[in-house]
Design an enzyme around this catalytic site. Structure first.
Site, short mmCIF file in Angstrom:
data_model
loop_
_atom_site.label_atom_id
_atom_site.label_comp_id
_atom_site.label_asym_id
_atom_site.label_seq_id
_atom_site.Cartn_x
_atom_site.Cartn_y
_atom_site.Cartn_z
N HIS A 50 1.44 3.57 8.30
CA HIS A 50 0.73 4.67 8.95
C HIS A 50 1.79 5.40 9.76
O HIS A 50 2.81 4.80 10.13
CB HIS A 50 -0.37 4.16 9.88
CG HIS A 50 -1.40 3.32 9.20
ND1 HIS A 50 -2.40 3.87 8.42
CD2 HIS A 50 -1.60 1.97 9.17
CE1 HIS A 50 -3.17 2.88 7.94
NE2 HIS A 50 -2.70 1.73 8.38
N HIS A 107 0.88 -1.18 0.00
CA HIS A 107 0.00 0.00 0.00
C HIS A 107 0.91 1.22 0.00
O HIS A 107 1.45 1.59 1.04
CB HIS A 107 -0.87 0.03 1.26
CG HIS A 107 -1.77 -1.16 1.42
ND1 HIS A 107 -3.09 -1.15 1.03
CD2 HIS A 107 -1.54 -2.40 1.93
CE1 HIS A 107 -3.64 -2.34 1.31
NE2 HIS A 107 -2.72 -3.12 1.85
N ARG A 109 -0.07 4.26 -0.83
CA ARG A 109 -0.86 5.41 -0.33
C ARG A 109 -0.89 6.61 -1.27
O ARG A 109 -1.21 7.72 -0.81
CB ARG A 109 -0.31 5.90 1.02
CG ARG A 109 -0.07 4.83 2.09
CD ARG A 109 -1.36 4.21 2.54
NE ARG A 109 -1.18 3.42 3.75
CZ ARG A 109 -1.99 2.42 4.08
NH1 ARG A 109 -3.01 2.08 3.30
NH2 ARG A 109 -1.80 1.76 5.20
N HIS A 134 -9.09 -10.05 0.41
CA HIS A 134 -8.86 -9.95 1.85
C HIS A 134 -10.01 -10.75 2.44
O HIS A 134 -11.13 -10.27 2.51
CB HIS A 134 -8.90 -8.48 2.28
CG HIS A 134 -8.72 -8.30 3.76
ND1 HIS A 134 -7.81 -7.44 4.30
CD2 HIS A 134 -9.34 -8.90 4.81
CE1 HIS A 134 -7.88 -7.50 5.62
NE2 HIS A 134 -8.81 -8.37 5.97
N ASN A 172 -6.72 0.70 -2.24
CA ASN A 172 -7.39 1.54 -1.22
C ASN A 172 -6.68 2.86 -0.97
O ASN A 172 -6.37 3.23 0.15
CB ASN A 172 -7.58 0.75 0.09
CG ASN A 172 -6.26 0.31 0.72
OD1 ASN A 172 -5.24 0.22 0.04
ND2 ASN A 172 -6.28 0.05 2.00
N ASP A 180 2.36 -7.07 2.62
CA ASP A 180 1.24 -6.23 3.05
C ASP A 180 1.76 -4.95 3.73
O ASP A 180 1.30 -4.56 4.80
CB ASP A 180 0.27 -6.99 3.98
CG ASP A 180 -1.03 -6.21 4.20
OD1 ASP A 180 -1.26 -5.21 3.50
OD2 ASP A 180 -1.80 -6.61 5.10
C1 NCD Z 1 -4.27 -2.32 5.17
C2 NCD Z 1 -4.13 -0.82 4.98
O1 NCD Z 1 -3.75 -0.13 5.93
O2 NCD Z 1 -4.37 -0.34 3.87
N1 NCD Z 1 -4.22 -2.61 6.57
C3 NCD Z 1 -3.87 -3.77 7.15
O3 NCD Z 1 -3.97 -3.87 8.37
N2 NCD Z 1 -3.43 -4.78 6.46
C4 NCD Z 1 -5.52 -2.82 4.53
C5 NCD Z 1 -5.52 -4.30 4.29
O4 NCD Z 1 -4.58 -4.87 3.70
O5 NCD Z 1 -6.48 -4.94 4.65
ZN ZN Z 2 -3.09 -5.03 2.44
ZN ZN Z 3 -5.99 -6.86 3.57
#
Ligand code: NCD
Ligand code: ZN
Ligand code: ZN
Length: 405
Positions: A280, A56, A58, A168, A88, A276
């Protein structure tokens, strides 16, 4: 032309002393040690670089957490030369225009090659671009959706697609978002969500189950599907990572789940390793209502190389799961040191274990649940023959391409 010499991991052979010639970014010959001038003599081993099919970054939307520059730099320094980004972002990647916008951003900022996942939404399979968009895969989330819609959409896409659909898989009816006092409350809220989801998911060769996290999930995998596991579900649990900042979806579990998943990963039942990478900021993670997710693209390979050093994992198994297996799953012919393959390589010295130091990592999230863990970082990383990172320093500023174009 450039030449790489050293002991390299050659698929189906193992470690062999070779000279690898590279022309225009692609391997043009692999010979057992030659008398060619030594251009790039590797210290340690030459391994295929990794393809992380679950990150991700972002971007667009949340540049304070990450963007394609910092995300791809983090990847490069961790031995990952190709990533697939999840949809996302803000806006979600769910149609042709948001897809093209993200592709443009990635092309201008990413130093690693990439693919893009498109979100599964109502009427996806009827879009005129459904059969042609150069996306890596479709991605289905269980958030903000009824279970009827979730499984109906899954079936609709699986019936019509020619590319993988990544899920997911946590059952929408079994995710209770009660307030959290401690990390184990989060696990408790979703205790059976994964196994219930997998038990109801249609079986299909196009189905790919993201971030498998439980022993019971493993037992309920739909027969034709493929799956991936993340380092945090192999190495972390509620005992060794119990503060609220270790909140991640699916949640961390017990040591026994680590063990079952690791056994399945070792024997290939779980074929793919993925991070994954879900960054944050530390402020967000330390707040009373921390978002789920942890960074991981830069520490994935180094942590697992350390597992090899400590004899818990076979080098060949690691190489396959991080390079060739994800590529094959996505229909890409890459991940091996072989003529015709992109020269995506890394040099690693298995005698060079260091402690993970946040100051040396590149993600904007600026924390890691693996701080101070032992790891082996690659000391040189090449994307299509070009050096992109050296000793955890970035030495490139763009050049990533869409691998699915
Ligand atoms: C992911 C995210 O922060 O975008 N968070 C997570 O805990 N894995 C979303 C996801 O992969 O489900
Ligand atoms: Zn993810
Ligand atoms: Zn996920």
């Amino acid at each position: 032309m450039s030449v790489f010499e050293g002991k390299a991991w050659i698929s189906k052979q193992g470690l062999v002393d070779v000279s690898i010639e590279v022309e225009n970014g692609y391997i043009s010959s692999v010979k057992k040690t030659s008398l060619e001038p030594k251009k790039e003599k590797a210290q340690g081993l030459i391994l295929p670089a990794a393809l992380d099919m679950h990150v991700h970054f972002r971007d667009p939307g949340y540049p304070h957490k990450e963007d394609w520059k910092t995300g791809s730099e983090s990847a490069a320094c961790g031995g990952v030369t190709a990533v697939v980004d999840m949809p996302n972002t803000n806006p979600f990647t769910s149609d042709i225009s948001s897809f093209k916008d993200k592709e443009q951003i990635a092309k201008s900022k990413s130093i690693v090659d990439f693919g893009i996942g498109i979100n599964v939404e109502e009427n996806l399979t009827e879009q005129d671009w459904f059969g042609t968009v150069p996306a890596a895969f479709w991605k289905l989330y269980p958030y903000g959706i009824s279970s009827d819609d979730y499984f109906r959409l899954a079936k609709e896409v699986l019936d019509k697609t020619k590319k993988p659909m990544v899920v997911h898989c946590e059952h929408p009816d079994y995710m209770y978002n009660n307030p959290l006092e401690k990390l184990s409350d989060h696990t408790e809220n979703r205790l059976v969500a994964e196994e219930k989801c997998l038990a109801s998911m249609p079986s299909s060769e196009y189905l790919h189950v993201a971030h498998l996290s439980t022993a019971n999930g493993l037992k309920n995998l739909p027969p034709l599907s493929s799956t991936e596991v993340c380092p945090h579900h192999l190495l972390l649990n509620l005992d060794n990572c119990s503060s609220l900042d270790c909140k991640v979806d699916p949640p961390l579990r017990n040591v026994s789940d680590n063990t079952s998943l690791y056994d399945a990963y070792r024997n290939g039942k779980i074929p793919i390793l993925a991070s994954d990478h879900a960054p944050h900021t530390i402020e967000e993670k330390k707040s009373d209502t921390p978002p789920s997710g942890m960074p991981g693209v830069e520490t994935m390979v180094p942590l697992m190389l350390q597992e090899v050093v400590e004899n818990r994992l076979d080098l060949g198994r690691l190489v396959n799961s991080m390079a060739e297996a994800p590529a094959t799953r996505l229909g890409l012919n890459r991940g091996r040191i072989e003529v015709g393959q992109p020269a995506d390589l890394m040099f690693v010295d298995l005698n060079n274990t260091v402690k993970i130091d946040i100051d040396n990592l590149h993600s904007r999230s600026n924390w890691s649940p693996f701080e101070d863990w032992n790891a082996v970082f690659p000391h040189k990383v090449f994307r299509r023959g070009e050096l992109i990172s050296e000793n955890s320093e970035v030495v490139s500023n763009s050049g990533g391409i869409n691998l699915f174009d």
